[in-house]
Design a protein around this motif. Structure first.
Motif, PDB file in Angstrom:
ATOM      1  N   ILE A 284      65.433  63.752 -15.955  1.00 58.76           N
ATOM      2  CA  ILE A 284      66.679  64.303 -16.504  1.00 58.76           C
ATOM      3  C   ILE A 284      67.143  65.470 -15.634  1.00 58.76           C
ATOM      4  O   ILE A 284      68.320  65.569 -15.296  1.00 58.76           O
ATOM      5  CB  ILE A 284      66.477  64.767 -17.960  1.00 58.76           C
ATOM      6  CG1 ILE A 284      65.835  63.656 -18.807  1.00 58.76           C
ATOM      7  CG2 ILE A 284      67.792  65.237 -18.547  1.00 58.76           C
ATOM      8  CD1 ILE A 284      66.649  62.386 -18.856  1.00 58.76           C
ATOM      9  N   LEU A 288      70.697  65.752 -13.395  1.00 57.70           N
ATOM     10  CA  LEU A 288      71.632  66.869 -13.490  1.00 57.70           C
ATOM     11  C   LEU A 288      71.894  67.490 -12.116  1.00 57.70           C
ATOM     12  O   LEU A 288      73.028  67.859 -11.797  1.00 57.70           O
ATOM     13  CB  LEU A 288      71.098  67.919 -14.462  1.00 57.70           C
ATOM     14  CG  LEU A 288      70.920  67.447 -15.915  1.00 57.70           C
ATOM     15  CD1 LEU A 288      70.433  68.584 -16.793  1.00 57.70           C
ATOM     16  CD2 LEU A 288      72.209  66.860 -16.468  1.00 57.70           C
ATOM     17  N   LEU A 311      72.069  62.305 -20.594  1.00 59.17           N
ATOM     18  CA  LEU A 311      72.034  62.434 -22.058  1.00 59.17           C
ATOM     19  C   LEU A 311      71.451  61.186 -22.708  1.00 59.17           C
ATOM     20  O   LEU A 311      70.632  61.261 -23.632  1.00 59.17           O
ATOM     21  CB  LEU A 311      73.444  62.676 -22.596  1.00 59.17           C
ATOM     22  CG  LEU A 311      73.931  64.112 -22.696  1.00 59.17           C
ATOM     23  CD1 LEU A 311      75.423  64.141 -23.028  1.00 59.17           C
ATOM     24  CD2 LEU A 311      73.126  64.892 -23.735  1.00 59.17           C
ATOM     25  N   CYS A 425      72.945  69.170 -21.780  1.00 63.50           N
ATOM     26  CA  CYS A 425      71.680  68.587 -21.317  1.00 63.50           C
ATOM     27  C   CYS A 425      70.635  69.673 -21.073  1.00 63.50           C
ATOM     28  O   CYS A 425      69.462  69.526 -21.442  1.00 63.50           O
ATOM     29  CB  CYS A 425      71.907  67.789 -20.042  1.00 63.50           C
ATOM     30  SG  CYS A 425      72.645  66.177 -20.288  1.00 63.50           S
TER      31      CYS A 425
END
Length: 468
Positions: A284, A288, A311, A425
């Motif tokens: 994740i 990003l 997400l 996030c």
């Protein structure tokens, strides 16, 4: 011209102090180079200066050049660097057109300082085949810093290809400022097409390989990225654990279940693989960073698409690891009772029988709603508190060209909505308890121009200068 021209010399001409051209470096350069054709670059006579034009005929006679074997490029102002440079660039282009197979030499020994600088710059910038070779006549210096006759020697300008390569390194540096690793690698490839010194070639090759590695990682061609980074593990080892963890997540979600397995069995196998990874949530963080790189390139649609995936994937990870649920094939027996009836309506048709007994698949919103239904889920309370903001972000994504609409994501939309998704996030990751990430891997944004500094040894040089 009937005679075959194999070598062309572009020669700066200065004004002899005593009028004797035979003892001038220009004469030595003409004898040493054995050119088939010469371009004499001269200053034009003016009211206050004699110029060097008047000595050309003497040089030609001294070295046996017939009129058809030379020409004169006269510079109106030998101290005007820009005009001299422009004239010489045009000269080189014309010579390459007229003598496409000839070797091009440029001797910058004589002439004004501006003439010498202009000839060197023009030689560098006259790209083509063959490249212009720089030459210099050296020797002991006498009065007014002129070479003493009899001490002359020809000195090839070594490392000129290395110097030319720095122009392409500058292009690579500009590309890396916007995280364009493919363009940077292409620029470095162009630099390596020259006859570079061995050490410099290895440095550029390393930088090129690293650019290719991060370009592959950027596109999630992870096997290629790992193969290239492994070559330089000694200096880039800190990136490999992150890359290996991401590969583990990809492999887990790509698990090929046996045909007779139930959704629960498949989910258990995937969850077990995910639990074996040091820090599966690092993927994740990686997405990003990827989104931020797309935004730096003004590719805002791409940036928002990656945040959307981050997400969605965060919910998928938590459902798989914490609750044995795969959003691609939900096991209803593991779903909290209040949601079972509603999720049953999402069951797809079985492609084999044509009946409504196929898999239950969940999109992003349904995944988060299911996650929030588990009372012991650490991200459940977070989603309940931020559901409105999530929907606000999704509206921008859904209307974008890369989703379901035709609306471009502008810079303003990125500032207002894209960064909102990015912040959501990041806050969700912070809401995870420590037990959800027992080993947090260190990740960071991909390198920019510092990649070149490290590969070319420039960072070490800067550090040494600071210590002095």
């Amino acid at each position: 011209m009937q005679q075959y021209v194999r070598r062309v010399l572009v020669l700066n001409v200065g004004k002899p102090m005593n009028g004797n051209v035979a003892e001038r470096p220009e004469a030595f350069a003409l004898r040493e180079a054995h050119p088939d054709y010469v371009v004499f670059v001269c200053s034009q006579p003016g009211e206050t200066q004699g110029g060097s034009f008047s000595f050309v005929a003497e040089y030609a006679t001294l070295t046996g050049l017939s009129p058809e074997h030379y020409e004169v490029l006269t510079l109106a102002d030998p101290d005007d660097l820009v005009r001299c440079y422009e004239a010489l660039v045009t000269c080189f282009a014309d010579l390459r057109r007229r003598f496409p197979d000839a070797e091009l030499l440029a001797d910058y020994t004589a002439g004004t300082k501006s003439m010498s600088a202009a000839l060197v710059l023009a030689a560098f910038d006259s790209e083509g085949s063959p490249e212009v070779q720089l030459r210099l006549v050296r020797g002991a210096r006498g009065q007014q810093a002129t070479v003493i006759p009899g001490t002359e020697s020809f000195a090839p300008v070594s490392g000129i290809h290395d110097m030319r390569a720095y122009r392409f390194i500058a292009l690579a540096r500009a590309a890396l400022k916007r995280f364009d690793y493919a363009e940077a690698a292409a620029a470095l490839d162009e630099a390596m097409r020259r006859e570079l010194s061995s050490t410099f070639r290895k440095q550029i090759e390393k930088a090129r390989d690293l650019c290719r590695a991060f370009d592959a990682w950027d596109r999630y061609e992870l096997t290629t990225a790992q193969r290239l980074l492994e070559i330089y593990r000694r200096d880039w080892h800190s990136w490999l654990p992150v890359l290996e963890a991401i590969q583990g997540v990809v492999a887990a979600f790509s698990f090929q279940k046996p045909s007779d397995w139930t959704p629960g069995q498949t989910a258990n196998a995937v969850a077990e693989q995910l639990r074996q990874i040091n820090d599966p949530v690092i993927i994740i963080v990686d997405l990003l960073f990827n989104a931020e790189r797309r935004a730096a390139q003004a590719r805002y649609d791409d940036a928002i698409a990656r945040i959307y995936r981050a997400l969605e994937l965060l919910a998928q990870l938590r459902l798989a690891i914490g609750h044995g649920i795969l959003t691609s094939d939900v096991d209803l027996t593991r779903v909290p009772e209040p949601l079972r009836t509603r999720l049953t309506t999402r069951r797809e048709l079985d492609p084999a029988t044509g009946t409504g007994e196929g898999s239950i698949r969940l999109a992003l919103t349904q995944s988060w709603e299911l996650l929030a239904a588990y009372p012991d889920e650490p991200l459940g309370a977070w989603y309940s508190a931020h559901a409105g903001k999530v929907r606000d972000f999704l509206a921008t994504r859904n209307y974008s060209l890369l989703a379901h609409g035709l609306t471009p994501v502008s810079a303003e939309a990125w500032r207002d909505k894209g960064k909102l998704g990015l912040k959501l996030c990041q806050e969700a990751l912070q809401a995870l308890p420590s037990k959800a990430r027992p080993k947090v891997l260190r990740h960071q944004q991909f390198p920019g121009p510092e990649l070149l500094d490290q590969a070319l040894g420039l960072a070490q040089i800067a550090q040494e200068r600071q210590r002095l």
